[in-house]
Each structure stands twice: as C-alpha cells, then as structure tokens.
Design a protein around this motif. Structure first.
Motif, PDB file in Angstrom:
ATOM      1  N   MET A   1       0.841  -1.182   0.000  1.00 35.91           N
ATOM      2  CA  MET A   1       0.000   0.000   0.000  1.00 35.91           C
ATOM      3  C   MET A   1       0.881   1.238   0.000  1.00 35.91           C
ATOM      4  SD  MET A   1      -3.064   0.819   2.594  1.00 35.91           S
ATOM      5  CE  MET A   1      -2.821   2.244   3.606  1.00 35.91           C
ATOM      6  N   ALA A   2       0.649   2.170  -0.896  1.00 41.15           N
ATOM      7  CA  ALA A   2       1.436   3.396  -0.994  1.00 41.15           C
ATOM      8  C   ALA A   2       1.042   4.367   0.118  1.00 41.15           C
ATOM      9  CB  ALA A   2       1.217   4.046  -2.355  1.00 41.15           C
ATOM     10  N   ILE A   3       2.033   5.142   0.552  1.00 45.84           N
ATOM     11  CA  ILE A   3       1.794   6.158   1.578  1.00 45.84           C
ATOM     12  C   ILE A   3       1.436   7.454   0.866  1.00 45.84           C
ATOM     13  CG2 ILE A   3       2.848   7.507   3.416  1.00 45.84           C
ATOM     14  CD1 ILE A   3       4.625   5.081   3.985  1.00 45.84           C
ATOM     15  N   SER A   4       0.291   8.032   1.208  1.00 45.06           N
ATOM     16  CA  SER A   4      -0.139   9.260   0.535  1.00 45.06           C
ATOM     17  C   SER A   4       0.293  10.484   1.327  1.00 45.06           C
ATOM     18  CB  SER A   4      -1.655   9.271   0.358  1.00 45.06           C
ATOM     19  OG  SER A   4      -2.290   9.582   1.575  1.00 45.06           O
ATOM     20  N   GLN A   5       0.340  11.631   0.633  1.00 47.69           N
ATOM     21  CA  GLN A   5       0.662  12.899   1.285  1.00 47.69           C
ATOM     22  C   GLN A   5      -0.399  13.223   2.336  1.00 47.69           C
ATOM     23  OE1 GLN A   5       3.643  13.615   1.052  1.00 47.69           O
ATOM     24  NE2 GLN A   5       3.909  15.299  -0.370  1.00 47.69           N
ATOM     25  N   ASP A   6      -1.641  12.788   2.113  1.00 46.09           N
ATOM     26  CA  ASP A   6      -2.701  13.044   3.074  1.00 46.09           C
ATOM     27  C   ASP A   6      -2.424  12.360   4.406  1.00 46.09           C
ATOM     28  OD1 ASP A   6      -4.037  14.514   1.152  1.00 46.09           O
ATOM     29  OD2 ASP A   6      -5.379  12.873   0.583  1.00 46.09           O
ATOM     30  N   ASP A   7      -1.777  11.199   4.370  1.00 50.50           N
ATOM     31  CA  ASP A   7      -1.452  10.461   5.580  1.00 50.50           C
ATOM     32  C   ASP A   7      -0.248  11.052   6.312  1.00 50.50           C
ATOM     33  OD1 ASP A   7      -3.484   8.653   5.015  1.00 50.50           O
ATOM     34  OD2 ASP A   7      -2.134   7.270   3.983  1.00 50.50           O
ATOM     35  N   HIS A   8       0.591  11.813   5.574  1.00 54.70           N
ATOM     36  CA  HIS A   8       1.833  12.344   6.139  1.00 54.70           C
ATOM     37  C   HIS A   8       2.005  13.809   5.740  1.00 54.70           C
ATOM     38  CE1 HIS A   8       2.306   7.966   6.112  1.00 54.70           C
ATOM     39  NE2 HIS A   8       2.897   8.192   7.263  1.00 54.70           N
ATOM     40  N   PRO A   9       1.119  14.692   6.264  1.00 50.50           N
ATOM     41  CA  PRO A   9       1.129  16.087   5.837  1.00 50.50           C
ATOM     42  C   PRO A   9       2.169  16.970   6.539  1.00 50.50           C
ATOM     43  CG  PRO A   9      -0.624  15.754   7.416  1.00 50.50           C
ATOM     44  CD  PRO A   9       0.010  14.402   7.167  1.00 50.50           C
ATOM     45  N   VAL A  10       2.808  16.454   7.563  1.00 47.39           N
ATOM     46  CA  VAL A  10       3.741  17.246   8.369  1.00 47.39           C
ATOM     47  C   VAL A  10       5.158  17.094   7.816  1.00 47.39           C
ATOM     48  CG1 VAL A  10       4.699  17.530  10.693  1.00 47.39           C
ATOM     49  CG2 VAL A  10       2.287  16.925  10.407  1.00 47.39           C
ATOM     50  N   ARG A  11       5.900  18.193   7.773  1.00 44.59           N
ATOM     51  CA  ARG A  11       7.307  18.161   7.355  1.00 44.59           C
ATOM     52  C   ARG A  11       8.174  18.353   8.594  1.00 44.59           C
ATOM     53  NH1 ARG A  11       4.689  16.408   4.385  1.00 44.59           N
ATOM     54  NH2 ARG A  11       4.080  17.037   2.318  1.00 44.59           N
ATOM     55  N   LEU A  12       9.136  17.458   8.759  1.00 43.49           N
ATOM     56  CA  LEU A  12      10.072  17.519   9.889  1.00 43.49           C
ATOM     57  C   LEU A  12      11.487  17.483   9.331  1.00 43.49           C
ATOM     58  CD1 LEU A  12      10.629  17.466  12.965  1.00 43.49           C
ATOM     59  CD2 LEU A  12      10.597  14.969  12.812  1.00 43.49           C
ATOM     60  N   PHE A  13      12.286  18.488   9.674  1.00 44.67           N
ATOM     61  CA  PHE A  13      13.675  18.546   9.237  1.00 44.67           C
ATOM     62  C   PHE A  13      14.550  17.934  10.313  1.00 44.67           C
ATOM     63  CE2 PHE A  13      17.820  20.712   9.015  1.00 44.67           C
ATOM     64  CZ  PHE A  13      18.184  20.370   7.726  1.00 44.67           C
ATOM     65  N   SER A  14      15.400  16.994   9.917  1.00 45.04           N
ATOM     66  CA  SER A  14      16.332  16.364  10.849  1.00 45.04           C
ATOM     67  C   SER A  14      17.753  16.532  10.355  1.00 45.04           C
ATOM     68  CB  SER A  14      16.032  14.878  11.002  1.00 45.04           C
ATOM     69  OG  SER A  14      17.013  14.277  11.832  1.00 45.04           O
ATOM     70  N   TYR A  15      18.624  16.853  11.288  1.00 45.26           N
ATOM     71  CA  TYR A  15      20.057  16.987  11.019  1.00 45.26           C
ATOM     72  C   TYR A  15      20.840  15.998  11.873  1.00 45.26           C
ATOM     73  CZ  TYR A  15      19.173  19.555  15.257  1.00 45.26           C
ATOM     74  OH  TYR A  15      18.727  19.885  16.511  1.00 45.26           O
ATOM     75  N   GLY A  16      20.123  15.182  12.646  1.00 46.32           N
ATOM     76  CA  GLY A  16      20.786  14.305  13.603  1.00 46.32           C
ATOM     77  C   GLY A  16      20.235  12.898  13.620  1.00 46.32           C
ATOM     78  N   THR A  17      19.983  12.399  14.826  1.00 48.18           N
ATOM     79  CA  THR A  17      19.679  10.984  15.014  1.00 48.18           C
ATOM     80  C   THR A  17      18.372  10.535  14.365  1.00 48.18           C
ATOM     81  OG1 THR A  17      18.654  11.383  17.179  1.00 48.18           O
ATOM     82  CG2 THR A  17      21.019  10.856  17.145  1.00 48.18           C
ATOM     83  N   LEU A  18      17.438  11.443  14.135  1.00 54.82           N
ATOM     84  CA  LEU A  18      16.190  11.032  13.476  1.00 54.82           C
ATOM     85  C   LEU A  18      16.393  10.678  12.008  1.00 54.82           C
ATOM     86  CD1 LEU A  18      13.521  13.392  15.072  1.00 54.82           C
ATOM     87  CD2 LEU A  18      13.788  10.922  15.410  1.00 54.82           C
ATOM     88  N   GLN A  19      17.596  10.887  11.480  1.00 52.68           N
ATOM     89  CA  GLN A  19      17.920  10.435  10.126  1.00 52.68           C
ATOM     90  C   GLN A  19      18.334   8.963  10.117  1.00 52.68           C
ATOM     91  OE1 GLN A  19      19.922  13.715   7.546  1.00 52.68           O
ATOM     92  NE2 GLN A  19      20.772  13.917   9.607  1.00 52.68           N
TER      93      GLN A  19
END
Length: 122
Positions: free
Chosen positions: A1-19
């Motif tokens: 099943m493809a992930i849609s933009q509607d399911d993941h509308p938030v943008r989070l910038f990571s420069y550290g461990t969340l990458q």
C-alpha cells in the motif's frame, strides 16, 4: 500500500539521530522517506544526552543540536521527512528537554518543524 501525502502532511527537518533508520524504526515503527535540504541561519553543535532510553535507541550520548546564528550564509545540512501528526508527537516524546520544536523555512522554501537548542529560544 502506498503512503499518501494526506497520511503524512507534516514536514520535519532532521540533522541528527532522526535520520538514522534504527532510530526511526524504534520511534515510528518504520523507516522514513525524505529529501536532502538545509536549515539556513543555524549552526551545528553537540549536546550530551543523559536520558538512558534515548542513548540506548541512538547508540550515542552526544547528539547534534542546532542554534540560530542570524547569518543566512550559515546552514545546517539534513533531511526533510513527511510524517503524520501522530509521528510528530512521537518525535516530541523522543527529543529531550535540551531541544524545542519550532517552525522554520528550509533552504528549499519548504515549511517544516525542526528541533533546536531550547535554552536559546525560550
């Protein structure tokens, strides 16, 4: 099943461990898809993490942290991820009190959230 933009509308910038895919799986139950981007006007530093759960998941006691410089020529490289509101709350739970989440505009022009050094923005 493809992930849609509607399911993941938030943008989070990571420069550290969340990458790190291991950290992503531990916090979100999946690997995140992202794109390279930058955070203008900030510089990278390090902070010692004392929360044993965070250290266990990340495998490190020293984590990157960013702070504003006020100089647009400064920039921190990282990745912008598309996540859900629920995953953003999970990221908030993962980050320790040294970090606070703020809205920013990335080098690409994308609006996103980022975790920055808390004592500089409170």
């Amino acid at each position: 099943m493809a992930i849609s933009q509607d399911d993941h509308p938030v943008r989070l910038f990571s420069y550290g461990t969340l990458q790190d895919p291991t950290v992503q799986k531990a916090n979100f139950g999946r690997e995140l898809a992202g794109n390279p981007d930058s955070l203008p006007g900030y510089e990278l530093s390090m902070v010692e993490i004392t929360d044993p759960d965070v250290v266990a998941v990340s495998g490190a006691a020293l984590h990157p942290i960013v702070r504003p410089t006020g100089r647009l020529e400064d920039a921190v490289e990282g990745t912008v991820f598309s996540i859900s509101e629920a995953e953003l709350a999970m990221a908030d739970d993962y980050e320790v009190d040294d970090y606070t989440r703020i809205p920013v505009v990335l080098g690409s022009g994308t609006d996103a959230w980022v975790y920055v050094q808390a004592d500089l923005v409170r």
